[in-house]
Every structure is written in structure tokens, then in C-alpha cells.
Write a protein that holds these residues in place. Structure first.
Motif, PDB file in Angstrom:
ATOM      1  N   GLN A   1       0.764  -1.177   0.140  1.00  2.99           N
ATOM      2  CA  GLN A   1      -0.027  -0.142  -0.214  1.00  2.99           C
ATOM      3  C   GLN A   1       0.815   1.291   0.136  1.00  2.99           C
ATOM      4  O   GLN A   1       0.451   2.294  -0.737  1.00  2.99           O
ATOM      5  CB  GLN A   1      -1.010   0.004   1.129  1.00  2.99           C
ATOM      6  CG  GLN A   1      -1.901  -1.275   1.101  1.00  2.99           C
ATOM      7  CD  GLN A   1      -3.163  -0.807   2.008  1.00  2.99           C
ATOM      8  OE1 GLN A   1      -3.708   0.276   2.146  1.00  2.99           O
ATOM      9  NE2 GLN A   1      -3.738  -2.000   2.501  1.00  2.99           N
ATOM     10  N   PHE A   2       1.993   1.251   0.683  1.00  4.20           N
ATOM     11  CA  PHE A   2       2.851   2.509   0.668  1.00  4.20           C
ATOM     12  C   PHE A   2       3.377   2.810  -0.636  1.00  4.20           C
ATOM     13  O   PHE A   2       3.286   3.768  -1.122  1.00  4.20           O
ATOM     14  CB  PHE A   2       4.172   2.301   1.756  1.00  4.20           C
ATOM     15  CG  PHE A   2       5.019   3.311   1.520  1.00  4.20           C
ATOM     16  CD1 PHE A   2       4.688   4.667   1.783  1.00  4.20           C
ATOM     17  CD2 PHE A   2       6.510   2.795   1.170  1.00  4.20           C
ATOM     18  CE1 PHE A   2       5.747   5.840   1.910  1.00  4.20           C
ATOM     19  CE2 PHE A   2       7.297   4.055   0.914  1.00  4.20           C
ATOM     20  CZ  PHE A   2       7.201   5.289   1.437  1.00  4.20           C
ATOM     21  N   VAL A   3       3.478   1.800  -1.589  1.00  2.00           N
ATOM     22  CA  VAL A   3       4.058   1.990  -2.950  1.00  2.00           C
ATOM     23  C   VAL A   3       3.129   2.714  -3.618  1.00  2.00           C
ATOM     24  O   VAL A   3       3.136   3.685  -4.360  1.00  2.00           O
ATOM     25  CB  VAL A   3       4.463   0.893  -3.643  1.00  2.00           C
ATOM     26  CG1 VAL A   3       4.805   0.835  -5.312  1.00  2.00           C
ATOM     27  CG2 VAL A   3       5.850   0.238  -3.238  1.00  2.00           C
ATOM     28  N   LEU A   4       1.773   2.375  -3.529  1.00  3.41           N
ATOM     29  CA  LEU A   4       0.610   2.810  -4.032  1.00  3.41           C
ATOM     30  C   LEU A   4       0.257   4.140  -3.757  1.00  3.41           C
ATOM     31  O   LEU A   4      -0.149   5.177  -4.282  1.00  3.41           O
ATOM     32  CB  LEU A   4      -0.754   1.831  -3.947  1.00  3.41           C
ATOM     33  CG  LEU A   4      -0.402   0.369  -4.596  1.00  3.41           C
ATOM     34  CD1 LEU A   4      -1.749  -0.101  -4.389  1.00  3.41           C
ATOM     35  CD2 LEU A   4      -0.156   0.383  -6.092  1.00  3.41           C
ATOM     36  N   GLN A   5       0.179   4.392  -2.237  1.00  2.00           N
ATOM     37  CA  GLN A   5       0.123   5.703  -1.642  1.00  2.00           C
ATOM     38  C   GLN A   5       1.176   6.869  -2.537  1.00  2.00           C
ATOM     39  O   GLN A   5       0.942   7.835  -2.630  1.00  2.00           O
ATOM     40  CB  GLN A   5       0.370   5.616  -0.445  1.00  2.00           C
ATOM     41  CG  GLN A   5      -0.660   4.967   0.245  1.00  2.00           C
ATOM     42  CD  GLN A   5      -0.516   4.600   1.876  1.00  2.00           C
ATOM     43  OE1 GLN A   5       0.392   4.935   2.158  1.00  2.00           O
ATOM     44  NE2 GLN A   5      -1.583   4.287   2.400  1.00  2.00           N
TER      45      GLN A   5
END
Length: 366
Positions: free
Chosen positions: A277-281
Motif C-alpha cells: 500500500q505504501f508504494v501505491l500511496q
């Protein structure tokens, strides 16, 4: 599709990407007029947060001594609430949920969130092949694992990448957060956000960052998150003499503010990743991302387009990627824009919910 009753089960007591996705799915399906319920072990973060969001939540001890009792109680919950589908998420609750589903005639969907090594024992194969009606993974890499290593039929395994609220991570004023954290105005900021677990590769990132600071001292590494490795990370920071260039923020619920501060996002994991999720954020916030070639990370980061991919556990490669992006502002901004466009096209919450409803439909859930 018509209104259905979804019962999620989760034995994990952590709070990370897996639990965040479960809660987001439940809230999204509720907004689409489905009924959602949650069964967890007692005193967990997801239990507390789901309850605060108004989701009916049940506590159920799931350890080995309570296994039979847990199955019986779950059967009661399924029948009493006329559950349409049981969606399990971790190992212990998957066994409990699958047996309860078998006893009640309710279909079971197993979600697999991480790319860690699979248990390929006959019992695990039986669970995935015969007790679960379908498998959802958070990326194609994990889907391939399930099909190839456990022998599950491909038409029963569905890749549904995590979706995020892309617009939540747009805009914002990083100056306020910079002042709050005491980061000098002239410093570039490199950031990572994750639970502080060993396989997230924080120690390798710190080693790489020592090399960055040696040649470009006006840079700060911000480590967002909490977890069992905090003390180890703090000691490593001190050993490398990086106390003046590294900030550990602890857990933050305001990632949309923190992420605006980053000039470069980094995820240095060496195992167990789906599509983080951090990559997408970071992509949604328009940040170039340095990531490792692990699990589903390459499914989100297109090397040279939305960021840079490096081998896992290779501090020199991480260092070189960070330095390249620090030195090439135009390319960094182009990658950030490309990441935003990809997040908007492929990783919205709405698209994730559409795909999950398609899975329910494919399983014949009514």
C-alpha cells in the motif's frame, strides 16, 4: 449484484497493509449496500477500528486449544446472520472458517496477502484445493505461487490488487510536517512507511543511506511506522552515525500529510510483499519510488517509468538509485506523474471493489 452478507475472519493481531485492506474492503462493500461482519481474535487493532466504524464485530479465540470451540461458534454466527460468503485472511482463521463453511454449506473465499514461502504440505493443499471455493491474491506473483506450488486450478485463483483513495494523497502542505519533524528547509527527504519488521529491509536501507549522506549530506531519511524492530533500527542508526539524518516517527494515521514531505519514496523489502500500500500511496502522491524486485512490487513499479527497481538486500544498489533521483529532479518528477496516472488507472478503491464483486459473482454467491 444483489445484496449479500459477507463475513470476514482475521486471526492476526497486527495493524498493517493486510488489516487496512480488510477494513477498506468492508467499508467499501457496506457503502455498496452489502452487509459486512467481522470475526477476529480478542483485543486486536482491527477489532477496535472496525467497531469504531460501526461494523458488527465478534471476538473469537482462535488458538489451538480453542479450535473446536471456535469452529462451533463460527457456525452459530454464520447461521444466525445468514452469511452468504466467508472470506478468510490468515492461516488459523482460514482453517476455522473453511471447516465452518463446510458444515454450513456456505462458500469460503481465502485471501492471500503476502508472498512469503508457502506451506506445501498435503493438509495445506487440501485446504486451498478442496475446502476453499476460491482464492484471492493481492497480485499476480502470489497468484502464480498458489497455482504452481499448491496446484490450485487457475480459474479458482483471482488477482485483485489493493486499491487506495488516490485523491486523498494529492495536494497538502509539506511545510507544516517539515516543521513538526524539525527537518531543515534545505534537506531533501527520503521516506519509507511500513511496520518495522525484519523483512522490510530497514537495516539495508540504513546502510545505503550512510553512503548517500557521505556524498550528499543535506538529506533526511524519514522512517514511518512502529513494530518489533524499532530498537534494532535505532541501534543501527547510531552505529552508522546517522542520528542527525534519520527520523523515526512511529505510527502515523496521517500518511496523506507525511507522504507529501517525501522527495523520494523507498521500499527496501526482501521478502513477503504483495503489492504494498505504501508504494501505491507514494504513486498517488506523485512521488518517484525506489523498490526492490520482491513479490508484487514490480507489478506496481515500472522500472524507469514510475520509479526504479533494485535487487533485494543490496545497499549499494539502493544508494545509487536514491542518488540518481536526487540528482535528476526532472526525471524524478516525470516518474512521479507517471506513478500518479498508473495509480489512478489501476489502483483505486472503486476498481478493487468492482473486482471483488466480480469474484463473488464468479463463485455464484447470492
Amino acid at each position: 449484484m444483489g445484496r449479500i452478507t459477507l463475513l470476514h475472519t482475521e486471526a492476526s493481531n497486527g495493524w498493517g497493509g493486510q488489516e487496512i485492506r480488510i477494513l477498506r474492503e468492508m467499508m467499501g462493500m457496506r457503502e455498496r449496500n452489502h452487509r459486512v461482519l467481522l470475526v477476529t481474535t480478542p483485543w486486536t487493532a482491527i477489532h477496535e477500528r472496525a467497531t469504531s466504524c460501526g461494523i458488527p464485530t465478534f471476538s473469537l479465540p482462535m488458538g489451538a486449544p480453542h479450535f473446536i470451540q471456535a469452529v462451533v461458534r463460527l457456525v452459530v454466527i454464520i447461521r444466525r446472520h445468514r452469511v452468504s460468503l466467508v472470506n478468510t485472511h490468515s492461516s488459523r482463521d482460514s482453517w476455522i472458517g473453511a471447516i465452518a463453511g463446510k458444515l454450513t454449506g456456505v462458500k469460503v473465499l481465502r485471501s492471500r496477502h503476502i508472498s512469503s514461502k508457502l506451506n506445501t504440505s498435503p493438509l495445506t493443499k487440501a485446504l486451498y484445493r478442496h475446502l476453499c471455493h476460491g482464492i484471492v491474491t493481492t497480485g499476480q506473483f502470489i497468484r502464480n505461487q498458489i497455482v504452481e506450488e499448491l496446484g490450485v486450478k487457475p480459474d479458482r485463483v483471482f488477482s485483485v490488487p489493493t486499491g487506495i483513495d488516490v485523491e486523498r494523497f494529492r495536494g497538502g502542505n509539506p511545510r507544516d510536517v517539515r516543521r513538526e519533524l524539525g527537518i531543515p528547509e534545505e534537506h531533501a527527504v527520503v521516506g519509507i512507511a511500513s511496520v518495522l519488521r525484519s523483512w522490510k529491509g530497514h537495516l539495508e536501507l540504513l546502510e545505503s543511506f550512510r553512503g548517500v549522506v557521505d556524498t550528499r549530506p543535506a538529506v533526511t531519511l524519514v522512517i514511518v511506522g512502529e513494530g518489533p524492530r524499532r530498537r534494532v533500527i535505532e541501534r543501527k542508526t547510531a552505529q552508522l552515525g546517522l542520528q542527525g539524518n534519520v527520523i523515526l516517527t512511529g505510527h502515523r494515521d496521517d500518511m496523506e500529510r507525511i507522504i507529501q514531505l517525501f522527495d523520494i519514496a523507498v521500499l527496501s523489502s526482501y521478502a513477503s510483499e504483495g503489492i504494498p500500500q505504501f508504494v501505491l500511496q507514494a504513486m498517488a502522491a506523485g512521488k518517484a519510488v525506489v523498490g526492490t524486485r520482491v513479490g508484487g512490487i514490480p507489478e506496481a513499479i515500472e522500472d524507469g517509468v514510475t520509479g526504479l527497481l533494485v535487487p533485494p538486500r543490496d545497499p549499494a544498489a539502493i544508494r545509487d538509485a536514491i542518488v540518481f533521483l536526487l540528482d535528476h529532479t526532472d526525471k524524478r518528477h516525470l516518474m512521479g506523474q507517471a506513478g500518479y496516472e498508473r495509480a489512478l488507472a489501476e489502483h483505486t478503491t472503486s476498481l478493487m471493489l468492482d473486482r471483488m464483486e466480480s469474484v463473488y459473482y464468479a463463485l455464484g454467491v447470492q
